[in-house]
Design an enzyme around this catalytic site. Structure first.
Site, mmCIF file in Angstrom:
data_model
loop_
_atom_site.group_PDB
_atom_site.id
_atom_site.type_symbol
_atom_site.label_atom_id
_atom_site.label_comp_id
_atom_site.label_asym_id
_atom_site.label_seq_id
_atom_site.Cartn_x
_atom_site.Cartn_y
_atom_site.Cartn_z
ATOM 1 N N SER A 190 -85.482 -74.585 -52.527
ATOM 2 C CA SER A 190 -85.701 -73.191 -52.126
ATOM 3 C C SER A 190 -84.487 -72.661 -51.377
ATOM 4 O O SER A 190 -83.693 -73.432 -50.826
ATOM 5 C CB SER A 190 -86.941 -73.120 -51.216
ATOM 6 O OG SER A 190 -87.149 -71.818 -50.719
ATOM 7 N N GLY A 191 -84.362 -71.347 -51.374
ATOM 8 C CA GLY A 191 -83.463 -70.651 -50.461
ATOM 9 C C GLY A 191 -82.013 -71.104 -50.490
ATOM 10 O O GLY A 191 -81.378 -71.241 -51.542
ATOM 11 N N ASP B 51 -88.996 -86.805 -47.913
ATOM 12 C CA ASP B 51 -89.093 -86.091 -46.639
ATOM 13 C C ASP B 51 -87.948 -86.548 -45.745
ATOM 14 O O ASP B 51 -87.743 -87.759 -45.558
ATOM 15 C CB ASP B 51 -90.459 -86.427 -45.992
ATOM 16 C CG ASP B 51 -90.771 -85.467 -44.856
ATOM 17 O OD1 ASP B 51 -89.916 -85.303 -43.959
ATOM 18 O OD2 ASP B 51 -91.870 -84.899 -44.873
ATOM 19 N N TYR C 274 -86.732 -74.155 -32.252
ATOM 20 C CA TYR C 274 -85.793 -73.912 -33.359
ATOM 21 C C TYR C 274 -84.366 -73.736 -32.825
ATOM 22 O O TYR C 274 -83.419 -74.360 -33.304
ATOM 23 C CB TYR C 274 -86.228 -72.674 -34.150
ATOM 24 C CG TYR C 274 -85.370 -72.383 -35.360
ATOM 25 C CD1 TYR C 274 -85.627 -73.012 -36.575
ATOM 26 C CD2 TYR C 274 -84.292 -71.495 -35.304
ATOM 27 C CE1 TYR C 274 -84.840 -72.759 -37.695
ATOM 28 C CE2 TYR C 274 -83.502 -71.240 -36.419
ATOM 29 C CZ TYR C 274 -83.782 -71.873 -37.615
ATOM 30 O OH TYR C 274 -82.991 -71.626 -38.720
ATOM 31 N N LYS D 43 -81.116 -76.259 -33.567
ATOM 32 C CA LYS D 43 -79.886 -75.846 -34.242
ATOM 33 C C LYS D 43 -78.656 -76.056 -33.345
ATOM 34 O O LYS D 43 -77.583 -76.407 -33.838
ATOM 35 C CB LYS D 43 -80.009 -74.401 -34.705
ATOM 36 C CG LYS D 43 -81.070 -74.216 -35.806
ATOM 37 C CD LYS D 43 -80.743 -75.055 -37.034
ATOM 38 C CE LYS D 43 -81.716 -74.816 -38.164
ATOM 39 N NZ LYS D 43 -81.349 -75.576 -39.386
ATOM 40 N N ALA E 297 -81.776 -63.517 -46.393
ATOM 41 C CA ALA E 297 -82.993 -63.163 -47.140
ATOM 42 C C ALA E 297 -83.480 -64.348 -47.966
ATOM 43 O O ALA E 297 -83.103 -64.526 -49.121
ATOM 44 C CB ALA E 297 -82.703 -61.964 -48.033
ATOM 45 N N TRP F 160 -71.166 -59.694 -30.867
ATOM 46 C CA TRP F 160 -71.729 -58.719 -29.931
ATOM 47 C C TRP F 160 -72.500 -59.433 -28.843
ATOM 48 O O TRP F 160 -73.225 -60.367 -29.100
ATOM 49 C CB TRP F 160 -72.662 -57.742 -30.695
ATOM 50 C CG TRP F 160 -71.911 -56.613 -31.311
ATOM 51 C CD1 TRP F 160 -70.602 -56.295 -31.135
ATOM 52 C CD2 TRP F 160 -72.435 -55.635 -32.235
ATOM 53 N NE1 TRP F 160 -70.283 -55.199 -31.887
ATOM 54 C CE2 TRP F 160 -71.373 -54.767 -32.554
ATOM 55 C CE3 TRP F 160 -73.692 -55.418 -32.812
ATOM 56 C CZ2 TRP F 160 -71.538 -53.703 -33.433
ATOM 57 C CZ3 TRP F 160 -73.855 -54.370 -33.683
ATOM 58 C CH2 TRP F 160 -72.779 -53.504 -33.989
HETATM 59 P P1 NAD Z 1 -86.449 -72.234 -47.222
HETATM 60 O O1 NAD Z 1 -87.783 -72.384 -46.595
HETATM 61 O O2 NAD Z 1 -86.265 -71.261 -48.335
HETATM 62 O O3 NAD Z 1 -85.934 -73.663 -47.745
HETATM 63 C C1 NAD Z 1 -86.052 -74.825 -46.980
HETATM 64 C C2 NAD Z 1 -86.351 -75.985 -47.910
HETATM 65 O O4 NAD Z 1 -86.377 -77.181 -47.106
HETATM 66 C C3 NAD Z 1 -87.725 -75.864 -48.597
HETATM 67 O O5 NAD Z 1 -87.610 -76.082 -49.992
HETATM 68 C C4 NAD Z 1 -88.548 -76.961 -47.936
HETATM 69 O O6 NAD Z 1 -89.526 -77.556 -48.789
HETATM 70 C C5 NAD Z 1 -87.471 -77.968 -47.545
HETATM 71 N N1 NAD Z 1 -87.931 -78.839 -46.464
HETATM 72 C C6 NAD Z 1 -88.534 -78.459 -45.307
HETATM 73 N N2 NAD Z 1 -88.868 -79.539 -44.588
HETATM 74 C C7 NAD Z 1 -88.471 -80.624 -45.307
HETATM 75 C C8 NAD Z 1 -88.549 -82.016 -45.089
HETATM 76 N N3 NAD Z 1 -89.130 -82.516 -43.995
HETATM 77 N N4 NAD Z 1 -88.035 -82.846 -46.022
HETATM 78 C C9 NAD Z 1 -87.459 -82.354 -47.150
HETATM 79 N N5 NAD Z 1 -87.374 -81.036 -47.420
HETATM 80 C C10 NAD Z 1 -87.877 -80.183 -46.501
HETATM 81 O O7 NAD Z 1 -85.462 -71.912 -46.022
HETATM 82 P P2 NAD Z 1 -83.928 -71.456 -46.003
HETATM 83 O O8 NAD Z 1 -83.896 -70.106 -45.404
HETATM 84 O O9 NAD Z 1 -83.267 -71.724 -47.292
HETATM 85 O O10 NAD Z 1 -83.371 -72.470 -44.904
HETATM 86 C C11 NAD Z 1 -82.469 -73.507 -45.211
HETATM 87 C C12 NAD Z 1 -81.749 -73.927 -43.946
HETATM 88 O O11 NAD Z 1 -81.014 -72.808 -43.458
HETATM 89 C C13 NAD Z 1 -82.691 -74.343 -42.821
HETATM 90 O O12 NAD Z 1 -82.149 -75.457 -42.139
HETATM 91 C C14 NAD Z 1 -82.721 -73.118 -41.936
HETATM 92 O O13 NAD Z 1 -83.041 -73.434 -40.600
HETATM 93 C C15 NAD Z 1 -81.308 -72.609 -42.091
HETATM 94 N N6 NAD Z 1 -81.138 -71.186 -41.750
HETATM 95 C C16 NAD Z 1 -81.821 -70.209 -42.396
HETATM 96 C C17 NAD Z 1 -81.623 -68.883 -42.014
HETATM 97 C C18 NAD Z 1 -82.333 -67.745 -42.673
HETATM 98 O O14 NAD Z 1 -82.244 -66.621 -42.149
HETATM 99 N N7 NAD Z 1 -83.021 -67.949 -43.775
HETATM 100 C C19 NAD Z 1 -80.737 -68.571 -40.979
HETATM 101 C C20 NAD Z 1 -80.064 -69.601 -40.348
HETATM 102 C C21 NAD Z 1 -80.274 -70.908 -40.738
#
Ligand code: NAD
Length: 257
Positions: A21-22, A69, A163, A167, A197, A257
């Site tokens: 994902s993402g 995991d 969180y 980080k 997003a 900022w």
């Molecule tokens: P997301 O939820 O779309 O994707 C995260 C993925 O990690 C998911 O597929 C989930 O199943 C997997 N995951 C979660 N826990 C897990 C585990 N214990 N073992 C294996 N897989 C696991 O989120 P995203 O927005 O793509 O976030 C990805 C990274 O980016 C994260 O570390 C998040 O903290 C960081 N991040 C995101 C944002 C944002 O605005 N979206 C901003 C800063 C940092």
């Protein structure tokens, strides 16, 4: 020198956690577009990983799916072994698996705090450890951890002490491991996304805040998920051969900022 060649990942093998994902999903696909074969790890067994694999094979690169995991050390050691057995020596790792949720600090249960720390901080440690144990044997490798600007600033209005702390921990863990493994030929860096997003930002406490996030960001918008790909590829590639221990903010100017 040949600048485009510095970004070419042809012949390299990568492992990406959170690839279903993402940000992790897009990075896995982007690494393949630059030439890498990619092992895609996620704990979710829905169609996310299948979509990542389809996109990678569509650009003619090899991909394998690993359900695991990141809180489980043995699963990560097995994941690295499977990656090397099926794709070859591990050269690149991107650790993107993570979760987010919120609760006022004075009400947060020990369990909520611990569960997030286990995934976001310990999970990155265990992932790096398993990946580095393979890379150190090869005498080279590049790891990119996905931290967050929340490890640098406190997001106004978001009550997520666990969180933010996780980080900040990822950023310092990245620097610490970069120093421990520098003589082993490894580079360890982080990117710190701003508001991006992805499904993480569709959780209930976030959707109503999107406009506020955009107003607070100097670029007046959230990042698209694709905008995390280039900075990660840079740090994973030979273009960043003199970069280690870096935390690259990719935040639309937010932390200025
Ligand atoms: P997301 O939820 O779309 O994707 C995260 C993925 O990690 C998911 O597929 C989930 O199943 C997997 N995951 C979660 N826990 C897990 C585990 N214990 N073992 C294996 N897989 C696991 O989120 P995203 O927005 O793509 O976030 C990805 C990274 O980016 C994260 O570390 C998040 O903290 C960081 N991040 C995101 C944002 C944002 O605005 N979206 C901003 C800063 C940092």
């Amino acid at each position: 020198f040949n600048a485009p060649a510095m970004f070419n990942l042809g012949g390299r093998v990568a492992l990406v956690t959170g690839a279903g994902s993402g940000i992790g999903q897009h990075i896995a696909i982007g690494l393949a577009q630059c030439g890498a074969d990619v092992a895609c790890l996620d704990r979710r067994e829905d169609d996310g990983l299948a979509k990542t694999l389809d996109a990678i094979t569509a650009v003619g690169k090899k991909a394998i799916a690993i359900t695991a995991d990141v809180t489980n050390k043995d699963s990560l050691v097995e994941a690295v072994a499977k990656t090397e057995a099926e794709l070859g020596d591990l050269a690149i790792a991107v650790n993107s698996a993570g979760i987010a949720n919120a609760n006022p600090a004075e009400e947060m249960s020990e369990e909520q705090f611990q569960t997030l720390m286990d995934i976001n901080l310990k999970g990155v440690f265990l992932s790096c450890q398993a990946e580095a144990n393979a890379m150190l044997k090869h005498g080279k490798g590049a790891i990119v951890n996905i931290a967050s600007m929340s490890g640098v600033i406190v997001n106004r209005g978001l009550m997520q002490v666990h969180y933010n702390s996780s980080k900040a921990g990822v950023i310092h863990l990245t620097k610490s491991m970069a120093m421990e493994w520098v003589d082993g030929g490894l580079r360890v860096n982080a990117i710190s996304p701003g508001y991006t997003a992805t499904p993480m930002n569709t959780r209930p406490e976030m959707v109503h805040q999107t406009k506020e996030f955009e107003d607070q960001t100097p670029m007046h918008r959230m990042a698209s998920v694709e905008e995390m790909v280039g900075p990660t590829i840079f740090l994973a590639s030979d273009a960043a051969s003199y970069c280690t221990g870096v935390n690259l903010l990719v935040d639309g100017g937010f932390c200025c900022w």
